[in-house]
Design an enzyme around this catalytic site. Structure first.
Site, PDB file in Angstrom:
ATOM      1  N   CYS A 259      56.243  14.113 -15.559  1.00 19.13           N
ATOM      2  CA  CYS A 259      55.579  14.476 -16.811  1.00 19.13           C
ATOM      3  C   CYS A 259      54.188  15.033 -16.518  1.00 19.13           C
ATOM      4  O   CYS A 259      54.076  16.093 -15.933  1.00 19.13           O
ATOM      5  CB  CYS A 259      55.553  13.262 -17.748  1.00 19.13           C
ATOM      6  SG  CYS A 259      55.226  13.696 -19.463  1.00 19.13           S
TER       7      CYS A 259
ATOM      8  N   HIS B 253      61.410  10.942 -18.028  1.00 22.71           N
ATOM      9  CA  HIS B 253      60.904   9.676 -17.477  1.00 22.71           C
ATOM     10  C   HIS B 253      62.015   8.753 -17.004  1.00 22.71           C
ATOM     11  O   HIS B 253      62.345   7.771 -17.676  1.00 22.71           O
ATOM     12  CB  HIS B 253      60.091   8.942 -18.545  1.00 22.71           C
ATOM     13  CG  HIS B 253      58.814   9.625 -18.887  1.00 22.71           C
ATOM     14  ND1 HIS B 253      57.717   9.621 -18.055  1.00 22.71           N
ATOM     15  CD2 HIS B 253      58.460  10.358 -19.965  1.00 22.71           C
ATOM     16  CE1 HIS B 253      56.735  10.314 -18.604  1.00 22.71           C
ATOM     17  NE2 HIS B 253      57.157  10.775 -19.773  1.00 22.71           N
TER      18      HIS B 253
ATOM     19  N   GLU C 102      61.727   6.516 -14.971  1.00 20.28           N
ATOM     20  CA  GLU C 102      61.145   5.179 -14.771  1.00 20.28           C
ATOM     21  C   GLU C 102      61.244   4.310 -16.022  1.00 20.28           C
ATOM     22  O   GLU C 102      61.062   3.101 -15.942  1.00 20.28           O
ATOM     23  CB  GLU C 102      59.682   5.297 -14.305  1.00 20.28           C
ATOM     24  CG  GLU C 102      58.652   5.684 -15.369  1.00 20.28           C
ATOM     25  CD  GLU C 102      58.516   7.186 -15.594  1.00 20.28           C
ATOM     26  OE1 GLU C 102      59.447   7.939 -15.227  1.00 20.28           O
ATOM     27  OE2 GLU C 102      57.481   7.605 -16.147  1.00 20.28           O
TER      28      GLU C 102
END
Lengths: 233, 736
Positions: A86, A206, A208
């Site tokens: 990002c 994302h 994560e």
């Protein structure tokens, strides 16, 4: 795997990234303050998401000139592995460690939703835990993720196999003109790219944030598992 | 120099500042002389409705605020409750209504920023944001501008500071045309032994200022929020503050870093009325005096006067009383985060606030009378007109068409267009994203604890019967938390009403509080923080002043000891569906009545608090032991809308059985009877037995499976059709 997460003023997904890395390595990654000028001994440097320097001027533009960046450049030149997610991807393009740029989303609105990514090659440290053309779900949350590069660069990226991920339908269908599949309008539906040596990867979504069944799934976990396998050996 | 500064201080200027003749008389007697301009400014903001709660205070005191798990109730910057393992949740909701009409983006953004500060000023890391929004008629050309700006503002601020926006609610009604409501809620988590309060202590201790510089923005914002709008409202744009979420993010990190030390004695953010209210409240609560040297205040502009600095509402600023030996440690932390840091004064034993600027004493006010003699009004009330009784009604369209019309209407349409502009996953702890459960759920990092959060109010019920509506808002928040399996702990309230000087509005206010109080007591769901926003009125060109619908928005918080036990509302495959709670078929004030008949008649549904508690406790226990696998409370639109929402959010469709005998089908399917849930369970028979043993009304509704919603007449509406109809409204309004 010794991982370090770079924290700029305005970075806000460093904790998410730390949780994801810890879930596969069992150890908390190092946090590296933007004013440092040397990196510790690391296998992986991560530039996480957020709004470094408020995204003022241009997303990532000021972070690309932060005191830590020369050390990151040296790390890259020495063949180190770098993941930018990002805002981290935006910083890597602004620092010219990755080609291209990220414009405002085509809708001109911030987009926070799940998207589906197709793995374009699986012979890299970032993607080795997937099969080629596997599709995985991942959250995205950004206002400026519309990937663009000049024609020559795009030809080079495509020709050299440097597209890491593309936005697709859950069944893998690619249609860059369909905003429901390619939500931010990226050229060629590109969601992530590699450096020439395939050791730097930048991506907008994302993974994560999807590493725990409790939070809705583990679809993003193979990225981190693969990195550990590749970098610890 | 502002225009006001050139005028002499007298009763006329006091009136311009919003003080009545009587209030100005009190100022004169407290001061024993004519106040300076700065002093008059301080009195006027501290005694404004916004800061003094002068019309509401007497009634707010009647709300229950205590429970064994309440650590700090109203009176601090936010409420604090015990969530186990030595941790506390700190939360509050606050309005930013008036600025959001004038400048929707900045109004909403700074609303989010302000409520975040109220929470992290107490030592909590903010972990979730919610918002309760009310807009005007979608057909009003202003509405689109306001929705667009407010949504961008909420997202722009929350996304940048990195706090997930996980829930909220939106209503549309013409009564909000000239006065939208933006109520923002923040929930944070802190260690119980690391909670920071605002009462100053320690004569001689330094007072430090951190954050952004002070500019001329937002001067007299609190006073603006304490009066009605007129047609010149947009000319008040300079009173709207401008937010910088980047600085807020730095301020959060810097404050939390300082809070990990023992340097702080007291801390408060500079919110409404800026430096004035923070300095006055901190010193006043601590029973000490405070002396500030305004020359040291970091200033964005040259030539600012004492008056301007004290009244500025520049954002992202905090005031801290600190241990003198820790000043340099604190300075280093704020310099690391590149924030302004200045020692601007110290505490005294005089009980007075003294302001010095350029060698002059600009203000010298005794603090006790400024607080104690703040006006309290028991304004006249008038009973509200009862709603038109509900006449016998027909069903002109049938169940299927009515369902489609309801899920398409602005109050029930999918909010996905809005949620998708809010980062709901940052932090990596979001267990249920917006729309996935009746309350948003996040995990507390490094624990198994879950927090369930919701905001609720049904303004049309409140207009028909404010007492029932007040109770219903609390009950629905309690029910939404219960429907996830969480144990409801406490609420924050955001009471949005029209002008308290109108007896019928004051009557609504008093009744709503009475209803809220009843519900909070019956459900052991105390009020721990809140905010009152009055004067939500718009004066049209014809001189007629229009009040908003009474809107006592409730922000509820609950806890799950083991967050993995939470359930969502999505329809699971292969389950028996049951309706919990009694159905009388109450159509008064229902959305069915409004959307199908264009009628707003009838009494709102009865709120039976004993049934609410019984049904909810039963449902929660069955969720926590794994019996119930999905649960959705029945609210706006009634039973069939609830089932349709479960299908749209889930993995399966369902087939419904015939309605209750002896009741009109539309009353069964669309009545908005309270205290009800639709639940999905794997073993229907044993669940039925269990409900019977517990004397809980339980009715078999049907079975989940397949892909669509199959009505008792055999007709099936596909999930794709439901989703398409439900998703039309926002894109059509906003992306045209």
């Amino acid at each position: 795997m010794k991982a370090g997460i770079v924290v700029f003023p305005g970075t806000n997904r460093e904790r998410d990234m730390a949780i994801a890395l810890r879930s596969v390595t069992g150890v908390a990654p190092r946090m590296i303050w933007h004013r440092e000028t040397e990196l510790p001994d690391l296998d992986l440097v991560v530039l996480p998401g957020g709004f470094s320097y408020g995204d003022y001027l241009r997303c990532g533009a000021m972070a690309a000139h932060a005191p830590i960046m020369p050390a990151i450049r040296r790390f890259a030149q020495a063949g180190g592995h770098i993941l930018g997610v990002c805002n981290g991807f935006q910083i890597l393009t602004e620092a010219q460690l990755l080609p291209g740029a990220l414009l405002r989303n085509a809708s001109l609105r911030f987009l926070s939703q799940d998207c589906f990514l197709r793995v374009e090659r699986n012979d890299t440290a970032f993607t080795r835990h997937w099969k080629r053309h596997d599709v995985f779900r991942t959250p995205m949350a950004h206002g400026d993720g519309n990937y663009i590069a000049d024609q020559e660069t795009v030809r080079m990226l495509e020709g050299d196999g440097r597209v890491a991920f593309r936005y697709v339908a859950p069944d893998g269908r690619l249609d860059a003109a369909d905003v429901t599949l390619n939500p931010n309008g990226s050229m060629g539906a590109i969601a992530g790219v590699f450096s020439e040596n395939l050791r730097i990867c930048g991506m907008m979504p994302h993974p994560e944030d999807l590493v725990d069944p409790l939070m809705g799934g583990e679809d993003g976990k193979p990225l981190f598992t693969g990195l550990v396998e590749a970098l610890v050996g | 120099m502002s225009k006001a500064a050139q005028k002499p201080v007298d009763a006329a200027l006091a009136k311009e500042f919003g003080l009545t003749a009587e209030e100005y008389g009190n100022v004169l007697s407290i001061m024993g002389r004519t106040p300076s301009l700065t002093e008059l400014g301080i009195f006027s903001v501290m005694w404004s409705e916004h800061c003094s709660y002068k019309s509401s205070r007497a009634y707010l005191k009647t709300l229950p605020t205590k429970a064994p798990w309440v650590i700090h109730g109203p009176g601090e910057n936010a409420g604090v409750v015990d969530i186990g393992q030595g941790l506390a949740a700190i939360f509050k909701m606050e309005s930013h209504n008036h600025p959001s009409f004038i400048e929707p983006y900045q109004g909403a953004a700074t609303g989010v920023g302000g409520i975040l500060r109220d929470v992290f000023t107490m030592g909590a890391r903010p972990v979730a944001n919610l918002n309760a929004l009310r807009f005007g008629n979608p057909d009003n050309p202003q509405t689109r501008r306001i929705v667009d700006g407010v949504v961008r503002g909420v997202g722009g601020y929350g996304n940048c500071v990195g706090v997930p926006t996980v829930g909220g609610e939106i209503n549309f009604h013409p009564a909000y045309d000239g006065n939208p409501l933006v109520n923002a809620m923040t929930v944070g988590v802190a260690r119980q032994d690391r909670i920071f309060l605002s009462a100053a202590a320690g004569v001689g201790n330094p007072v430090i200022y951190v954050g952004s510089k002070t500019g001329r923005d937002g001067i007299h914002g609190a006073t603006m929020s304490s009066s009605e709008f007129d047609e010149d409202a947009l000319a008040k744009r300079p009173t709207v503050q401008v937010g910088d979420p980047f600085v807020e993010k730095l301020l959060i990190e810097a404050c939390l870093e300082l809070m990990a030390t023992d340097a702080i004695v007291a801390i408060q953010d500079m919110g409404a009325a800026g430096l004035t209210s923070s300095a006055v409240e901190m010193a006043g609560k601590g029973g000490v005096g405070i002396e500030l040297d305004l020359d040291n205040v970091p200033q964005r502009e040259r030539g600012m006067t004492a008056y301007e600095m004290m009244l500025s509402e520049s954002q992202e600023r905090m005031l801290i009383v600190i241990r003198p030996d820790r000043t340099e440690q604190a300075r280093a932390i704020f310099e690391k985060w590149e924030l302004d840091f200045a020692v601007i004064g110290h505490l005294t034993d005089t009980g007075r606030i003294v302001l010095r600027h350029k060698g002059e004493t600009e203000a010298d006010i005794p603090l006790a009378p400024l607080a104690d003699q703040a006006p309290v009004y028991h304004r006249p009330t008038a009973p509200a007109l009862p709603p038109v009784p509900l006449e016998a009604i027909s069903d002109p369209v049938g169940i299927e068409q009515a369902l489609l019309r309801l899920i398409r209407c602005p109050d029930l349409a999918s909010r996905e267009w809005v949620w998708n502009q809010y980062d709901s996953t940052v932090g990596g702890q979001t267990v249920r994203r917006p729309g996935a459960a009746d309350a948003a759920i996040i995990q507390v990092e490094d624990t198994k604890i879950g927090l369930a959060m919701t905001t609720d109010c049904t303004p049309r019920y409140c207009r028909a019967n404010a007492k029932t509506g007040g109770a219903q808002a609390v009950a629905e928040a309690w029910r939404n938390i219960t429907a996830t399996g969480a144990r409801p702990l406490a609420v924050t309230d955001n009471l949005n009403f029209g002008s308290p000087e109108k007896p019928e509005v004051m009557g609504q206010f008093v009744d709503a509080i009475a209803g809220m109080g009843d519900a909070c007591r019956a459900l052991d769901f105390p009020v721990v923080s809140g905010n009152v926003s009055l004067y939500n009125e718009t004066r049209g060109p014809d001189g007629e002043s229009v009040s908003i619908l009474p809107t006592p928005a409730i922000g509820g918080l609950g806890v799950l000891d083991d967050v993995s036990k939470a359930v969502g509302l999505g329809m699971p495959d292969g389950c028996d569906l049951f309706l919990i709670g009694e159905t009388r078929g109450e159509l008064g004030q229902s959305l069915w009545l409004r959307e199908i008949h264009g009628s707003q008649d009838g009494e709102p549904p009865v709120v039976d608090l004993q049934a609410e508690r019984r049904n909810g406790d039963f449902v929660r226990a069955a969720i926590l032991d794994g019996t119930i696998t999905a649960c959705h409370d029945i609210a706006d639109g009634g039973l069939l809308v609830t089932v349709a929402e479960m299908v749209m959010a889930g993995e399966a469709g369902c087939t419904l059985l015939a309605p209750q005998a002896g009741m009109r089908p539309e009353a069964f399917w669309f009545g908005e009877d309270q205290s009800r849930y639709v639940v999905a369970v794997r073993d229907g028979q044993s669940f039925m037995d269990r409900a019977q043993q517990a004397s809980i009304p339980c009715r078999r509704l049907g079975q989940s499976g397949g892909d669509g919603l199959t009505l008792p007449n055999g007709s099936t509406i596909s999930k794709a059709r439901l989703v398409a109809v439900n998703s039309e409204f926002f894109p059509r309004l906003m992306d045209r």
